[in-house]
Each structure stands twice: as structure tokens, then as C-alpha cells.
Design an enzyme around this catalytic site. Sequence first.
Site, PDB file in Angstrom:
ATOM      1  N   GLU A 127       0.847  -1.193   0.000  1.00 34.30           N
ATOM      2  CA  GLU A 127       0.000   0.000   0.000  1.00 34.30           C
ATOM      3  C   GLU A 127       0.881   1.240   0.000  1.00 34.30           C
ATOM      4  O   GLU A 127       1.772   1.377   0.849  1.00 34.30           O
ATOM      5  CB  GLU A 127      -0.899   0.043   1.240  1.00 34.30           C
ATOM      6  N   CYS A 128       0.641   2.143  -0.946  1.00 33.91           N
ATOM      7  CA  CYS A 128       1.296   3.442  -0.989  1.00 33.91           C
ATOM      8  C   CYS A 128       2.824   3.280  -0.937  1.00 33.91           C
ATOM      9  O   CYS A 128       3.426   2.847  -1.903  1.00 33.91           O
ATOM     10  CB  CYS A 128       0.771   4.341   0.118  1.00 33.91           C
ATOM     11  N   GLY A 129       3.474   3.596   0.177  1.00 31.65           N
ATOM     12  CA  GLY A 129       4.916   3.437   0.253  1.00 31.65           C
ATOM     13  C   GLY A 129       5.355   2.012  -0.001  1.00 31.65           C
ATOM     14  O   GLY A 129       6.395   1.769  -0.630  1.00 31.65           O
ATOM     15  N   SER A 183      -1.012  -0.712  -4.600  1.00 28.84           N
ATOM     16  CA  SER A 183      -1.798   0.458  -4.951  1.00 28.84           C
ATOM     17  C   SER A 183      -1.461   1.596  -4.011  1.00 28.84           C
ATOM     18  O   SER A 183      -1.050   1.373  -2.873  1.00 28.84           O
ATOM     19  CB  SER A 183      -3.293   0.145  -4.863  1.00 28.84           C
TER      20      SER A 183
END
Length: 439
Positions: A330-332, A430
Site C-alpha cells: 500500500e502506498c509506500g 496500490s
Amino acid sequence: MAPLPPGLLIAAPSTGSGKTTVSLGLARALTRRGLTVQPFKCGPDYIDPAFHRAATGRASFNLDSWSMPDGLLRTLLVQAEGADLALAEGSMGLFDGVKQAGAFGTGASADIAAFTGWPVLLVLDCSGQAQTAAAVACGLARFRPDVKVAGVILNRVASDRHADLLRHGFADTGIAVLGSLPRRDAIALPERHLGLVQAEETQALDAILDGLADLVEAHMDLDGLLRAASAQRGQEGPAPRRAPSPGRRIALARDAAFSFVYPHVLEGWRGAGAEILPFSPLADEGPDPSADMAWLPGGYPELHAGRIAAAQTFRATMRTFAATRPVHGECGGYMVLGEALVDKDGVSHEMLGLLGLVTSYQKRKMHLGYRVADLLAPLPGHQAGARLRGHEFHYSTILAQPDAPLAHVTDAAGVTVPETGSHRNRVSGSFFHLVSEAP
């Protein structure tokens, strides 16, 4: 559901008014009195809850009316059972949210005040104004009939004369002034691009929290605050659907670079019978070989890109793991699963290469808002076709995203956004942070 304890929701007309300062000082001061304080945070925020936990010794849970169905909110409020007081820190301004309602509200802190029945304690930044502060408070108090304002804290008061003028403005309003805090620039929490520096990275955090508690004790009416807090019955309704777990044994990256995972998500996994196995990429650790999936949450990999690129054990074991078992970021975490991450100085650092993603923190642009993701492919714990609610918050720019899209993603207004996530073989990722699966 059992009755909730007395509670207060600490809110303000706008962000930057001092909600976190008041919340932490009040939480630590009341905890030092021997009270059991259960903290909550309104909205999608990873950082403030860690400070709440440091102040009270209890895990803080997010409450969000846009991304969480009411059944999930009821489950999270159970965390307050047995506490002497619940303190919920608001986000942005009291009534600030999106135009289109989500699960049951717009994401405004006021939705949570109405849902729980907890009165609002308004924190007013009084810099540059006097009696006008009372007019602002009156407007907020009358804006929504199902939201009660218990009183106000006058913040950043310049002098005794300033305080007298402020209190004079409130004399005939019926709104109690429960505290008047002078400016204290020496007591401040350090910040960076996504908000406060994380609690685990903040030097002398206990001393800062005690300093805030001392300030609160000297300038706020704690007994009056406790009398203003209201006890309410919990909201009744059907039991929520149990949150799915992405695996039975979950290898979870967890350190200063990978820390953005919601407490309610972890509790949901544990409630479904999962065991969580933390490991630290920054310490060059890999996932536990007995795990059946790996999850890389968001955080600050852009600040540690060189160390991640040099972590040979982490890199090798992740690649071996992904050859036979699912991995999600997720993200990072998504950025680290990619080919490369360009830091603020324009230096490109090789990442895991499990996806083709290339991101740049040099080309900074804020990406912020609620998201709905309709999955085009499965991710651990959720099948293709599932609709997920969450949010996006980062400053990195996608330079390349060659793999198949993971989801069709829209914002709160239903407008399609380009950050679709991607997937390849057993790996997915994502920029979308999962909060709940839509009913």
C-alpha cells in the site's frame, strides 16, 4: 451494545487550530490523574493515533463516517467499554467533509459527534481576534442541531488583557469557556510532509507530552471538562460482517519506513484468526518463511530509499517469497515493490522489481482524498469485483506503471483517478489505503 463512557470530541473551525496539542495534553493530564482514557481519531490519519497511544497507554482507533459502515463504527466504539472517558480528536474543521455521503456520512468530525452523542469541545485559535471568537463559536454551535458544543478552549492567547476580551465576548452566549492557553512555541511537535514526525521517531516524546499536560493542568478547567462530557448508549444495529484476512500467517513490514496500517485493520485480521509476523526492512530483515503472505504498508520509504536499496537480505528474501506466495503493498509499500524510487535529490534507487512501477519524490505533487476501488483483479483477502473504500495521501509521482491495473479507482465525487494500482503474478499494490470493504 453496552453504554459508551462519557466522551468529548475535540474539534475546531479549521486545521492548525491546536486540536492535537489540546488532545494530547488533555489525554496525558487525565491519565496522570489515574483515569482510563480511550482515544479515537476522526478521519483517515495514521500518525496522530500513535501519539494518542503514547499519551494514554491505550491503542487509538480511527472513526470515519465516509469510508466506514455504521456496523464497523459500532465495533470500534466497543474499544471504549470500561474506560472512564473517551476522547476523540477531530480532523480539519468540525463540519468539513466531502459533498457526496459515503458509508453513512461525509467524513466530517460532526458525523461522529452525532453518531456517538459525545459533545464537542471547540479549540479556537484566537490569534488576531478577540470577541469575534465568540461569534465563530456561536455559529458552529448552531449549525447542526444534532451536534452539541460543550464549551471552548481559547488557544494561543497573547496576554491577560487578550484573555479578558475573549471571555467578555462569551459572557452572554451560553457557551462555557473551559480553558485559555497561552502561546507556548517551546512546546511543539516536529513536522514533515505528511504531518507530524511519527511518534516512534520523536525525540523526548514523554517529556513533550508531560509538558503539554502541565500546560493543560495550569490553564484548563479539567473538572469542568469532565462534567461536560456526556455518557451515551451505544448505537444499536446488526452485527457487522467480519473483515476478511489476507492470510493465516501474515508477514508485515513494520519500522520507520513502513508504519501506516490502521489499528482496526490489524484487529480485524487478528479477529479472523490471523497471526501477524512483523519484520523490519530497514534492519535488513525478510518475511518469516512460515508466512503465507506478505504485506508492505505505507510509510516513508522515500526518506530511507538508500537503506532499502542496500538491504540485500530483505531484497533477496522478498523475491524468493513472492515466487510462491502473495505479496501486497500500500502506498509506500507499493513504491518499494516497484523497479525504482527517485528521491528528493533526483537520485534513483533500485527497489524490489516485483512490479514495473517507477515513482519520483523529486517531482512532488499532493495526492489526497477518499477513494473507491472496484477491483479488477484479486488482492489478498478480497476477490476481483469487490468494492473497497479508503483514501490516498502521498506526494510521489508515477513515472512508469506498466503492469495490468489492479482496480478502477474513483474519488468521493465519482471522478476516475489515474492511480489504479497494478498487479503481476502474485504481487499487487496500490496507492489506495484500505479502510473497509463496501457492503
